[in-house]
Motif scaffolding. Structure first.
Motif, PDB file in Angstrom:
ATOM      1  N   SER A 221     -20.767  47.565  24.604  1.00 38.64           N
ATOM      2  CA  SER A 221     -19.957  46.795  23.732  1.00 38.64           C
ATOM      3  C   SER A 221     -19.479  45.359  24.353  1.00 38.64           C
ATOM      4  N   LEU A 222     -19.034  45.452  25.903  1.00 41.65           N
ATOM      5  CA  LEU A 222     -18.729  44.447  26.710  1.00 41.65           C
ATOM      6  C   LEU A 222     -19.773  43.385  26.703  1.00 41.65           C
ATOM      7  N   LEU A 223     -21.097  43.721  27.231  1.00 42.97           N
ATOM      8  CA  LEU A 223     -22.205  42.948  27.382  1.00 42.97           C
ATOM      9  C   LEU A 223     -22.526  42.464  25.896  1.00 42.97           C
ATOM     10  N   LYS A 224     -22.475  43.068  25.071  1.00 43.75           N
ATOM     11  CA  LYS A 224     -22.919  42.560  23.704  1.00 43.75           C
ATOM     12  C   LYS A 224     -21.826  41.453  23.227  1.00 43.75           C
ATOM     13  N   GLY A 225     -20.713  41.627  23.419  1.00 41.54           N
ATOM     14  CA  GLY A 225     -19.499  40.778  23.065  1.00 41.54           C
ATOM     15  C   GLY A 225     -19.899  39.459  23.727  1.00 41.54           C
ATOM     16  N   TYR A 226     -20.045  39.468  24.971  1.00 40.24           N
ATOM     17  CA  TYR A 226     -20.442  38.326  25.960  1.00 40.24           C
ATOM     18  C   TYR A 226     -21.277  37.567  25.262  1.00 40.24           C
ATOM     19  N   MET A 227     -22.642  38.204  24.810  1.00 38.65           N
ATOM     20  CA  MET A 227     -23.750  37.462  24.533  1.00 38.65           C
ATOM     21  C   MET A 227     -23.474  36.956  22.961  1.00 38.65           C
ATOM     22  N   ARG A 228     -22.658  37.645  22.323  1.00 38.67           N
ATOM     23  CA  ARG A 228     -22.589  37.135  21.076  1.00 38.67           C
ATOM     24  C   ARG A 228     -21.566  35.717  21.067  1.00 38.67           C
ATOM     25  N   ILE A 229     -20.676  35.603  21.680  1.00 39.88           N
ATOM     26  CA  ILE A 229     -19.979  34.402  21.866  1.00 39.88           C
ATOM     27  C   ILE A 229     -20.766  33.187  22.732  1.00 39.88           C
ATOM     28  N   GLY A 230     -21.855  33.724  23.161  1.00 36.81           N
ATOM     29  CA  GLY A 230     -22.736  32.656  23.745  1.00 36.81           C
ATOM     30  C   GLY A 230     -23.309  32.627  25.298  1.00 36.81           C
ATOM     31  N   ALA A 231     -22.508  33.704  25.897  1.00 41.74           N
ATOM     32  CA  ALA A 231     -22.772  33.875  27.430  1.00 41.74           C
ATOM     33  C   ALA A 231     -24.340  34.369  27.781  1.00 41.74           C
ATOM     34  N   GLU A 232     -24.458  33.926  28.740  1.00 43.61           N
ATOM     35  CA  GLU A 232     -25.827  34.107  29.411  1.00 43.61           C
ATOM     36  C   GLU A 232     -26.172  35.487  30.390  1.00 43.61           C
ATOM     37  N   VAL A 233     -27.098  36.128  30.254  1.00 43.26           N
ATOM     38  CA  VAL A 233     -27.373  37.074  31.532  1.00 43.26           C
ATOM     39  C   VAL A 233     -28.356  36.333  32.543  1.00 43.26           C
ATOM     40  N   CYS A 234     -27.934  36.014  33.740  1.00 45.81           N
ATOM     41  CA  CYS A 234     -28.880  35.281  34.619  1.00 45.81           C
ATOM     42  C   CYS A 234     -29.497  36.057  35.739  1.00 45.81           C
ATOM     43  N   GLY A 235     -30.734  35.991  35.777  1.00 40.53           N
ATOM     44  CA  GLY A 235     -31.505  36.531  36.781  1.00 40.53           C
ATOM     45  C   GLY A 235     -31.608  38.269  36.749  1.00 40.53           C
ATOM     46  N   ASN A 236     -32.391  38.723  37.959  1.00 41.43           N
ATOM     47  CA  ASN A 236     -32.289  40.204  37.820  1.00 41.43           C
ATOM     48  C   ASN A 236     -31.138  40.862  38.251  1.00 41.43           C
ATOM     49  N   PRO A 237     -30.805  42.239  37.981  1.00 40.17           N
ATOM     50  CA  PRO A 237     -29.501  42.979  38.285  1.00 40.17           C
ATOM     51  C   PRO A 237     -29.621  43.197  39.496  1.00 40.17           C
ATOM     52  N   ALA A 238     -28.196  43.376  40.122  1.00 42.14           N
ATOM     53  CA  ALA A 238     -28.077  43.827  41.588  1.00 42.14           C
ATOM     54  C   ALA A 238     -27.614  45.381  41.475  1.00 42.14           C
ATOM     55  N   TYR A 239     -27.844  46.215  42.676  1.00 42.76           N
ATOM     56  CA  TYR A 239     -27.600  47.413  42.842  1.00 42.76           C
ATOM     57  C   TYR A 239     -26.065  47.281  43.435  1.00 42.76           C
ATOM     58  N   ASP A 240     -25.205  47.992  42.953  1.00 42.74           N
ATOM     59  CA  ASP A 240     -23.712  48.101  43.646  1.00 42.74           C
ATOM     60  C   ASP A 240     -23.784  49.652  43.936  1.00 42.74           C
ATOM     61  N   GLU A 241     -23.854  49.858  45.413  1.00 43.46           N
ATOM     62  CA  GLU A 241     -23.891  51.481  45.749  1.00 43.46           C
ATOM     63  C   GLU A 241     -22.633  51.855  45.483  1.00 43.46           C
ATOM     64  N   ASN A 242     -21.374  51.119  45.748  1.00 43.01           N
ATOM     65  CA  ASN A 242     -20.239  51.899  45.774  1.00 43.01           C
ATOM     66  C   ASN A 242     -19.625  52.148  44.265  1.00 43.01           C
ATOM     67  N   PHE A 243     -20.120  51.533  43.522  1.00 39.45           N
ATOM     68  CA  PHE A 243     -19.692  51.576  42.184  1.00 39.45           C
ATOM     69  C   PHE A 243     -20.756  52.259  41.314  1.00 39.45           C
ATOM     70  N   ARG A 244     -21.949  52.579  41.780  1.00 45.55           N
ATOM     71  CA  ARG A 244     -22.992  53.140  41.272  1.00 45.55           C
ATOM     72  C   ARG A 244     -23.229  52.535  39.856  1.00 45.55           C
ATOM     73  N   THR A 245     -23.501  51.271  39.986  1.00 48.23           N
ATOM     74  CA  THR A 245     -23.728  50.532  38.589  1.00 48.23           C
ATOM     75  C   THR A 245     -24.828  49.573  39.207  1.00 48.23           C
ATOM     76  N   ALA A 246     -25.735  49.103  38.167  1.00 51.57           N
ATOM     77  CA  ALA A 246     -26.419  48.037  38.052  1.00 51.57           C
ATOM     78  C   ALA A 246     -25.531  46.858  37.498  1.00 51.57           C
ATOM     79  N   ASP A 247     -25.450  45.692  38.045  1.00 49.19           N
ATOM     80  CA  ASP A 247     -24.718  44.289  37.698  1.00 49.19           C
ATOM     81  C   ASP A 247     -25.549  43.393  37.352  1.00 49.19           C
TER      82      ASP A 247
END
Length: 267
Positions: A221-247
């Motif tokens: 929902s958060l990423l979808k909301g960002y893109m709806r208002i006009g935000a852009e995803v830039c480049g390839n995702p990073a790996y966050d080991e501590n938070f266990r996420t793809a950023d």
């Protein structure tokens, strides 16, 4: 120079926001019963500790982040402005964002996102850029109203201080082995919705699973909301080991906001 922070909403304004929001959601058949909430900016150590407890609940308890202790805190917190959403009846913190300005970034040395991504100076040293981070909403309040309130207050902050661009990370949990994050990347890539023109590169890349199981992916929902208002995803995702996420590095230029949302968030 200190930042101009919008004043805390009075209860009457909160009520007006509540009924406006309730109408919006019921009209769109999303949810009718929405709790009354209000926005404020953290001013005390108690405020900060409360929002850090919420972040711990969401990031550690729900998403599996490796966070020592019982609160989520880091060296950036002391240099950020912290936006809080509270339940108007019990005062509980139910949503938060933190904002790092260029002025305060210079005091600590870099943006948080620069620990994960290589940024060019047109972004990292741009006076019109602020960094958003640690966005989270209590699990019992994820009906959309909290996010709308957060974004409305961020819009006021941007306008009051003459900022134009927001940067940050949209984080996807990897507790499923990375399949969902891979599906999101592959979907955005196939739809040509990833902007590579800024030259942003992850310092530690997330290894995308090439075999996507889904043709149509439901974005978080958060990423979808960002893109709806006009935000852009830039480049390839990073790996966050501590938070266990793809950023996913996310950039939003308020001058390019979707007109549909301009009046709601930039009034």
């Amino acid at each position: 120079m200190s930042q101009i922070l919008p004043q805390k909403n009075s209860f009457s304004k909160t009520q007006a926001f509540f009924y406006k929001t309730k109408y919006f959601f019921s009209k769109n058949k999303i949810q009718k019963n929405i709790p009354q909430i209000y926005a404020s900016w953290a001013k005390t150590k108690k405020d900060i500790k409360e929002l850090q407890k919420l972040r711990y609940k969401v990031f550690a308890k729900e998403m599996g982040a490796k966070i020592p202790g019982r609160i989520d805190k880091d060296i950036y917190d002391d240099f950020c402005e912290h936006l809080i959403i509270r339940d108007a009846f019990n005062g509980k913190v139910v949503g938060t964002y933190r904002v790092l300005t260029q002025e305060n970034k210079r005091k600590i040395g870099r943006f948080y996102t620069e620990s994960e991504f290589k940024l060019n100076k047109s972004i990292s040293d741009n006076e019109s850029v602020v960094e958003l981070g640690r966005a989270c909403v209590h699990k019992d309040y994820r009906n959309g109203a909290v996010i709308i309130s957060l974004w409305s207050e961020l819009g006021k902050f941007m306008k009051a201080n003459h900022y134009e661009k927001m940067i940050g990370c949209s984080s996807i949990s990897l507790l499923d082995g990375g399949q969902y994050a891979s599906d999101i990347y592959n979907y955005l890539s196939k739809q040509n919705k990833i902007n590579y023109n800024y030259g942003i590169e992850p310092k530690k890349s997330f290894d995308v699973l090439k075999c996507s199981k889904k043709q149509n992916v439901q974005l978080p929902s958060l990423l979808k909301g960002y893109m709806r208002i006009g935000a852009e995803v830039c480049g390839n995702p990073a790996y966050d080991e501590n938070f266990r996420t793809a950023d996913f590095f996310t950039l939003f230029d308020i001058n390019k906001i979707n007109e549909k949302y301009a009046k709601r968030f930039l009034k």
